[in-house]
Design a protein around this motif. Structure first.
Motif, PDB file in Angstrom:
ATOM      1  N   GLU A  31       0.847  -1.199   0.000  1.00  0.00           N
ATOM      2  CA  GLU A  31       0.000   0.000   0.000  1.00  0.00           C
ATOM      3  C   GLU A  31       0.885   1.254   0.000  1.00  0.00           C
ATOM      4  O   GLU A  31       0.674   2.175  -0.788  1.00  0.00           O
ATOM      5  CB  GLU A  31      -0.892  -0.023   1.251  1.00  0.00           C
ATOM      6  CG  GLU A  31      -1.743   1.229   1.430  1.00  0.00           C
ATOM      7  CD  GLU A  31      -2.283   1.349   2.873  1.00  0.00           C
ATOM      8  OE1 GLU A  31      -2.417   0.306   3.552  1.00  0.00           O
ATOM      9  OE2 GLU A  31      -2.531   2.495   3.298  1.00  0.00           O
ATOM     10  N   TYR A  32       1.880   1.238   0.867  1.00  0.00           N
ATOM     11  CA  TYR A  32       2.782   2.387   0.982  1.00  0.00           C
ATOM     12  C   TYR A  32       3.458   2.695  -0.353  1.00  0.00           C
ATOM     13  O   TYR A  32       3.625   3.852  -0.741  1.00  0.00           O
ATOM     14  CB  TYR A  32       3.837   2.101   2.055  1.00  0.00           C
ATOM     15  CG  TYR A  32       4.835   3.215   2.249  1.00  0.00           C
ATOM     16  CD1 TYR A  32       4.607   4.222   3.185  1.00  0.00           C
ATOM     17  CD2 TYR A  32       6.007   3.255   1.505  1.00  0.00           C
ATOM     18  CE1 TYR A  32       5.509   5.252   3.360  1.00  0.00           C
ATOM     19  CE2 TYR A  32       6.919   4.291   1.674  1.00  0.00           C
ATOM     20  CZ  TYR A  32       6.668   5.282   2.602  1.00  0.00           C
ATOM     21  OH  TYR A  32       7.569   6.306   2.759  1.00  0.00           O
ATOM     22  N   LEU A  33       3.855   1.629  -1.043  1.00  0.00           N
ATOM     23  CA  LEU A  33       4.588   1.820  -2.300  1.00  0.00           C
ATOM     24  C   LEU A  33       3.647   1.988  -3.497  1.00  0.00           C
ATOM     25  O   LEU A  33       4.091   2.322  -4.597  1.00  0.00           O
ATOM     26  CB  LEU A  33       5.517   0.619  -2.560  1.00  0.00           C
ATOM     27  CG  LEU A  33       6.599   0.352  -1.508  1.00  0.00           C
ATOM     28  CD1 LEU A  33       7.396  -0.893  -1.880  1.00  0.00           C
ATOM     29  CD2 LEU A  33       7.537   1.547  -1.386  1.00  0.00           C
ATOM     30  N   GLY A  34       2.344   1.728  -3.301  1.00  0.00           N
ATOM     31  CA  GLY A  34       1.398   1.837  -4.410  1.00  0.00           C
ATOM     32  C   GLY A  34       1.628   0.773  -5.460  1.00  0.00           C
ATOM     33  O   GLY A  34       1.689   1.053  -6.659  1.00  0.00           O
ATOM     34  N   VAL A  35       1.771  -0.477  -5.020  1.00  0.00           N
ATOM     35  CA  VAL A  35       2.075  -1.577  -5.930  1.00  0.00           C
ATOM     36  C   VAL A  35       1.205  -2.777  -5.524  1.00  0.00           C
ATOM     37  O   VAL A  35       0.848  -2.907  -4.344  1.00  0.00           O
ATOM     38  CB  VAL A  35       3.591  -1.907  -5.858  1.00  0.00           C
ATOM     39  CG1 VAL A  35       3.995  -2.343  -4.472  1.00  0.00           C
ATOM     40  CG2 VAL A  35       4.013  -2.936  -6.876  1.00  0.00           C
ATOM     41  N   PRO A  36       0.788  -3.654  -6.454  1.00  0.00           N
ATOM     42  CA  PRO A  36      -0.060  -4.787  -6.077  1.00  0.00           C
ATOM     43  C   PRO A  36       0.647  -5.691  -5.049  1.00  0.00           C
ATOM     44  O   PRO A  36       1.814  -6.034  -5.242  1.00  0.00           O
ATOM     45  CB  PRO A  36      -0.266  -5.546  -7.394  1.00  0.00           C
ATOM     46  CG  PRO A  36      -0.006  -4.534  -8.467  1.00  0.00           C
ATOM     47  CD  PRO A  36       1.024  -3.606  -7.907  1.00  0.00           C
ATOM     48  N   PRO A  37      -0.055  -6.065  -3.970  1.00  0.00           N
ATOM     49  CA  PRO A  37       0.556  -6.889  -2.915  1.00  0.00           C
ATOM     50  C   PRO A  37       1.146  -8.195  -3.454  1.00  0.00           C
ATOM     51  O   PRO A  37       2.220  -8.611  -3.016  1.00  0.00           O
ATOM     52  CB  PRO A  37      -0.606  -7.172  -1.961  1.00  0.00           C
ATOM     53  CG  PRO A  37      -1.585  -6.072  -2.201  1.00  0.00           C
ATOM     54  CD  PRO A  37      -1.444  -5.685  -3.633  1.00  0.00           C
ATOM     55  N   ALA A  38       0.468  -8.836  -4.415  1.00  0.00           N
ATOM     56  CA  ALA A  38       0.957 -10.129  -4.913  1.00  0.00           C
ATOM     57  C   ALA A  38       2.294  -9.950  -5.629  1.00  0.00           C
ATOM     58  O   ALA A  38       3.183 -10.799  -5.554  1.00  0.00           O
ATOM     59  CB  ALA A  38      -0.066 -10.760  -5.855  1.00  0.00           C
ATOM     60  N   TYR A  39       2.419  -8.823  -6.325  1.00  0.00           N
ATOM     61  CA  TYR A  39       3.662  -8.551  -7.036  1.00  0.00           C
ATOM     62  C   TYR A  39       4.797  -8.309  -6.042  1.00  0.00           C
ATOM     63  O   TYR A  39       5.917  -8.829  -6.191  1.00  0.00           O
ATOM     64  CB  TYR A  39       3.474  -7.339  -7.949  1.00  0.00           C
ATOM     65  CG  TYR A  39       4.740  -6.866  -8.606  1.00  0.00           C
ATOM     66  CD1 TYR A  39       5.276  -7.551  -9.695  1.00  0.00           C
ATOM     67  CD2 TYR A  39       5.418  -5.744  -8.129  1.00  0.00           C
ATOM     68  CE1 TYR A  39       6.449  -7.125 -10.290  1.00  0.00           C
ATOM     69  CE2 TYR A  39       6.589  -5.320  -8.721  1.00  0.00           C
ATOM     70  CZ  TYR A  39       7.101  -6.011  -9.798  1.00  0.00           C
ATOM     71  OH  TYR A  39       8.274  -5.591 -10.377  1.00  0.00           O
ATOM     72  N   LEU A  40       4.491  -7.528  -5.010  1.00  0.00           N
ATOM     73  CA  LEU A  40       5.544  -7.239  -4.034  1.00  0.00           C
ATOM     74  C   LEU A  40       5.919  -8.481  -3.232  1.00  0.00           C
ATOM     75  O   LEU A  40       7.084  -8.649  -2.844  1.00  0.00           O
ATOM     76  CB  LEU A  40       5.082  -6.126  -3.085  1.00  0.00           C
ATOM     77  CG  LEU A  40       6.200  -5.565  -2.188  1.00  0.00           C
ATOM     78  CD1 LEU A  40       7.264  -4.867  -3.016  1.00  0.00           C
ATOM     79  CD2 LEU A  40       5.640  -4.618  -1.133  1.00  0.00           C
ATOM     80  N   ALA A  41       4.926  -9.363  -3.002  1.00  0.00           N
ATOM     81  CA  ALA A  41       5.159 -10.533  -2.150  1.00  0.00           C
ATOM     82  C   ALA A  41       6.350 -11.355  -2.633  1.00  0.00           C
ATOM     83  O   ALA A  41       7.170 -11.804  -1.831  1.00  0.00           O
ATOM     84  CB  ALA A  41       3.895 -11.396  -2.097  1.00  0.00           C
ATOM     85  N   LYS A  42       6.472 -11.527  -3.941  1.00  0.00           N
ATOM     86  CA  LYS A  42       7.579 -12.375  -4.417  1.00  0.00           C
ATOM     87  C   LYS A  42       8.937 -11.710  -4.165  1.00  0.00           C
ATOM     88  O   LYS A  42       9.924 -12.392  -3.911  1.00  0.00           O
ATOM     89  CB  LYS A  42       7.396 -12.768  -5.889  1.00  0.00           C
ATOM     90  CG  LYS A  42       7.648 -11.682  -6.888  1.00  0.00           C
ATOM     91  CD  LYS A  42       7.630 -12.204  -8.320  1.00  0.00           C
ATOM     92  CE  LYS A  42       7.939 -11.056  -9.261  1.00  0.00           C
ATOM     93  NZ  LYS A  42       8.023 -11.451 -10.664  1.00  0.00           N
ATOM     94  N   HIS A  43       8.957 -10.386  -4.181  1.00  0.00           N
ATOM     95  CA  HIS A  43      10.227  -9.715  -3.901  1.00  0.00           C
ATOM     96  C   HIS A  43      10.531  -9.751  -2.403  1.00  0.00           C
ATOM     97  O   HIS A  43      11.686  -9.891  -1.997  1.00  0.00           O
ATOM     98  CB  HIS A  43      10.189  -8.283  -4.418  1.00  0.00           C
ATOM     99  CG  HIS A  43      10.025  -8.223  -5.904  1.00  0.00           C
ATOM    100  ND1 HIS A  43      10.820  -8.954  -6.763  1.00  0.00           N
ATOM    101  CD2 HIS A  43       9.134  -7.570  -6.692  1.00  0.00           C
ATOM    102  CE1 HIS A  43      10.436  -8.727  -8.002  1.00  0.00           C
ATOM    103  NE2 HIS A  43       9.420  -7.904  -7.991  1.00  0.00           N
TER     104      HIS A  43
END
Lengths: 162, 162
Positions: free
Chosen positions: B33-45
């Motif tokens: 949310e903070y970065l404004g990016v889909p959670p699923a996408y961030l999860a892998k990183h």
């Protein structure tokens, strides 16, 4: 992160051209033969080198590639840039402006520390490549060549160069 | 050559975690949310950062991500390696052994000058990234934050952190 294989082919192609006697040229098909790579594949990299003013090509039956300038004036950075372009590997997406508490565009006139740090690292990478000229690469390659291979190389060059 | 966008997201995610008060953690969804990016996408990183021992995650309702070690002990090289791997961008294909007058494998025990030069340049790139810690990035980001945004950030952290 992976560099295009084309950079390696282009660097070897330039090293071959740097070994040509003055006034001689090598047809693209013979450079491809020397490197053991399909001529059509190499052709696009030779064209990129040509667009970057690293090699020049003559027309007609005596045509062929030669370096556009002295080997000492061609660096690995020139070759990498010709094949991969000059765009940075790190492309800033202004992440800091996103999200519910993102920064305003006005507060982001200066690139953020993350982007600046990655760009500084790329500058160090380019600076290191700028230190290496075709003369250095030729000298290094020559050290590994024994008399027998030197004769084979000389004969190949004699038959292939225009 | 292009670096994965994931490196940028991961660097920003780590910078956010570096700003967390001691003992607090942020759920992955709130970092996204903070970065404004889909959670699923961030999860892998975030998983890649976790595998590289840069972040740790707690279980249960109080779960969330926090840094695995002090911000001063995490560099941009650690983060780039976690996302992109440690393999060199230049992959030598032993071009010099190919073609009609290629070198023998025995004469090629030492990597060729082209490969060594590209690897040396990557070493310079990594060395530059190793100089930049999360403390540096936080200090840099803090300089661009005015009082109003500081309040907004503080309120967001208070609501989001566990």
């Amino acid at each position: 992160m992976r560099m295009s294989e084309g950079v390696e082919w282009a660097a070897h192609a330039c090293a071959v051209l740097a070994a040509l006697p003055d006034g001689r040229a090598l047809p693209g098909a013979r450079i491809a033969e020397y490197l053991g790579v399909p001529p059509a594949y190499l052709a696009k990299h030779l064209q990129a080198l040509s667009r970057a003013d690293i090699v020049v090509t003559g027309r007609g039956p005596a045509g062929g590639y030669r370096l556009a300038r002295a080997p000492a004036a061609i660096t690995l950075n020139d070759i990498a840039s010709a094949i991969e372009g000059r765009e940075p590997a790190f492309r800033c997406q202004e992440v800091r402006q996103r999200g519910p508490v993102g920064a305003s565009a006005q507060a982001c006139k200066r690139p953020c520390g993350i982007a600046r740090s990655f760009w500084a690292a790329e500058k160090a990478w380019r600076a290191a490549l700028r230190e290496v000229t075709l003369v250095d690469l030729l000298a290094d390659a020559a050290r590994g060549i024994d008399a027998e291979r030197a004769r084979a190389l000389g004969a190949w060059f004699e038959s292939a160069a225009r």
